[in-house]
Design an enzyme around this catalytic site. Sequence first.
Site, PDB file in Angstrom:
ATOM      1  N   CYS A  32      -4.557  -2.641   3.358  1.00 13.12           N
ATOM      2  CA  CYS A  32      -5.275  -1.468   3.882  1.00 13.12           C
ATOM      3  C   CYS A  32      -5.257  -1.578   5.399  1.00 13.12           C
ATOM      4  O   CYS A  32      -5.867  -2.503   5.953  1.00 13.12           O
ATOM      5  CB  CYS A  32      -6.716  -1.443   3.363  1.00 13.12           C
ATOM      6  N   CYS A  64      -5.486   6.486   7.827  1.00 10.95           N
ATOM      7  CA  CYS A  64      -4.752   5.628   6.881  1.00 10.95           C
ATOM      8  C   CYS A  64      -3.744   4.855   7.723  1.00 10.95           C
ATOM      9  O   CYS A  64      -2.700   5.402   8.104  1.00 10.95           O
ATOM     10  CB  CYS A  64      -4.059   6.473   5.816  1.00 10.95           C
ATOM     11  N   ASN A 110       0.915  -1.172   0.000  1.00 12.02           N
ATOM     12  CA  ASN A 110       0.000   0.000   0.000  1.00 12.02           C
ATOM     13  C   ASN A 110       0.930   1.192   0.000  1.00 12.02           C
ATOM     14  O   ASN A 110       1.684   1.375   0.960  1.00 12.02           O
ATOM     15  CB  ASN A 110      -0.857  -0.086   1.264  1.00 12.02           C
ATOM     16  N   GLU A 169     -10.498   0.282  -1.780  1.00  9.12           N
ATOM     17  CA  GLU A 169     -10.396   1.502  -0.988  1.00  9.12           C
ATOM     18  C   GLU A 169     -11.148   2.665  -1.629  1.00  9.12           C
ATOM     19  O   GLU A 169     -11.079   2.885  -2.849  1.00  9.12           O
ATOM     20  CB  GLU A 169      -8.931   1.918  -0.823  1.00  9.12           C
ATOM     21  N   HIS A 189     -15.816   2.251   6.848  1.00 12.49           N
ATOM     22  CA  HIS A 189     -15.527   0.895   6.376  1.00 12.49           C
ATOM     23  C   HIS A 189     -16.774   0.027   6.455  1.00 12.49           C
ATOM     24  O   HIS A 189     -17.545   0.145   7.408  1.00 12.49           O
ATOM     25  CB  HIS A 189     -14.443   0.244   7.249  1.00 12.49           C
ATOM     26  N   GLY A 208      -8.554  -0.693   7.037  1.00 10.81           N
ATOM     27  CA  GLY A 208      -9.482  -1.750   6.622  1.00 10.81           C
ATOM     28  C   GLY A 208      -9.254  -3.030   7.403  1.00 10.81           C
ATOM     29  O   GLY A 208     -10.201  -3.751   7.738  1.00 10.81           O
TER      30      GLY A 208
END
Length: 273
Positions: A215, A74, A13, A206, A157, A218
């Site tokens: 993620c 993030c 990522n 995403e 989410h 996530g």
Amino acid sequence: MRLPFRKMHGLGNDFVVVDARDRPTGLTEEAIRLIGDRHRGVGFDQLVTLERDAAGADLFIRFHNSDGSEAGACGNGTRCAAALVLDETGRNRLSIRTAGGTLAAERLPGGLFRVDMGAPRLDWRDVPLARPCDTLHVPMAAEGVRGGVACSMGNPHVTFFVDDLDTLEIGRIGPLLERDPWLPDRGNIGFAQMLGRDRMRLVVWERGAGLTLACGSGACAAAVNAHRRGLADRAVTIEMPGGELRLEWRESDGHVLMAGPVATAFSGEIALG
Ligand SMILES: N[C@H](CCC[C@H](N)C(=O)O)C(=O)O
């Protein structure tokens, strides 16, 4: 104008990290999209901007997706930014503020870093969802998935649990679910397959970036949502295409701890204007 950056990633990522602690970068949303373009710019899933924090934390971190939208959290980007500043200062712990809340980062043995991502927000208003709903059973559906579990880690989410991830066409249903009418701010869509009460596979479409190799927020959401559904213990290993994260939804304070690696790929200068 030339803007130094560092290209980093957490399990693939990937991020462009820029330093605005001494002066604003002056980047417009259009410039951010251009830098994020994998053909015309550097390319990234998110732009991570380091800023001074006016409220006393060691650091403020701002996140923008490759479509230019700003995100409140993030996880992988936080881990990368924290590693950069911890290495810079020689410290082992760091307090961090983000638009989604106050976090803490620490260096672990073996080159890993752990971020306390704070407590998940479980009420429909905080995800947010478009109208009152039990966030354990959001009536969203697409081919191969039905009924998601929603929460916020400072960003929205929804996690769908399926028997076999390989039967899903995530590239097709991901963007539909990202913009589902239940999600007024759009959402990050996690597709999870339990492998045991302490391990799962996860693929995330995403918000504002599409399919990523990993993620962090996530993974936090999937760990929380799996436990809420009775599918997992509080400590789980999450296998994503880019690698594994260790997650714990800590019982004592309800915070989510996320541990994993970081990497620097290269440094450079962005030529603007
Ligand atoms: N796309 C997300 C932000 C980045 C999340 C992800 N890269 C992470 O590691 O948490 C959002 O718009 O909320």
